[in-house]
Enzyme design. Structure first.
Site, short mmCIF file in Angstrom:
data_model
loop_
_atom_site.label_atom_id
_atom_site.label_comp_id
_atom_site.label_asym_id
_atom_site.label_seq_id
_atom_site.Cartn_x
_atom_site.Cartn_y
_atom_site.Cartn_z
CD GLU A 49 30.74 39.76 57.54
OE1 GLU A 49 31.50 39.06 56.83
OE2 GLU A 49 29.84 40.48 57.07
CB THR A 78 35.16 34.96 55.60
OG1 THR A 78 35.15 36.38 55.72
CG2 THR A 78 35.89 34.63 54.31
CE LYS A 138 28.61 38.28 51.47
NZ LYS A 138 29.92 38.22 52.18
#
Length: 219
Positions: A49, A78, A138
């Site tokens: 990521e 993000t 998440k």
């Protein structure tokens, strides 16, 4: 498009799902990615990521995909706005990670058939993303709750596909996977000071340890 919607939900990329490990690469600048990713890929990491807190990530992603895409899923994390999500998809992200709970972002990713993993901590937040059709949720920051939290969540949400993130070290990864996590998202405990000029051989050793652990705990 990178995935197929099954029952309204885009599954995690196959390599990511099989590896059960996502490495969060947070660098000071995108030019620093390559030397670290070279080591991670050599060590067997198959899902990385790239975070938008690293300046230049959008611009660097196509070249990184050309370099590593044959063996690694490169996602963008993000992501907090629809504009960022659209740009990430346009740059070739294999999946999207966001630290927030947003039905709008989930809907946008599903429309593009791109996997999305939205963040949350409370049962309400996690259920909201899951019921909106997220690929997985998440649990963030995972270090604040511990692996037993997922066992508790399994009561009301037995089908929840969860990926803990935030402060997950090697022992924590083992505990979360044993508790039923689909994968673990790991940053600092694996990367250490690699992006600050740290020992790359030591990075490779740490990465291999996480890869081995996740392979041993495969479903």
């Amino acid at each position: 498009m990178t995935g197929e919607v099954a029952g309204g939900r885009v599954p995690l990329p196959q390599r990511t799902a099989e590896a059960r490990l996502i490495v969060v690469a947070r660098a000071k600048r995108a030019e620093d990615y390559d030397r670290v990713l070279d080591v991670l890929v050599e060590a067997g990491i198959r899902s990385i990521e790239l975070t938008l807190t690293t300046p230049g990530t959008f611009e660097r992603l196509p070249a990184l995909t050309d370099r590593y895409g044959a063996s690694v899923d490169l996602g963008v994390g993000t992501v907090t706005s629809e504009a960022e999500l659209a740009r990430a998809i346009g740059a070739g992200a294999r999946y999207i990670v966001t630290p927030v709970t947003s039905a709008a972002l989930v809907a946008q990713a599903r429309e593009a058939a791109v996997p999305i993993v939205p963040g949350g901590l409370t049962p309400t937040e996690l259920f909201a993303s899951w019921s909106a059709g997220a690929s997985a949720v998440k649990i963030f920051p995972a270090g604040q709750v511990g692996a037993s939290y997922l066992k508790d969540l399994r009561g009301p949400f037995p089908d929840l596909v969860a990926v803990p993130s935030g402060g997950v070290d090697l022992d924590g990864a083992a505990a979360w996977l044993a508790a039923g996590a689909a994968a673990v998202s790991v940053g600092g405990p694996l990367l250490g000071d690699a992006f600050a000029g740290g020992d790359l051989a030591a990075l490779g050793t740490r990465a291999e340890a996480f890869v081995s652990l996740c392979a041993r705990t495969a479903h």
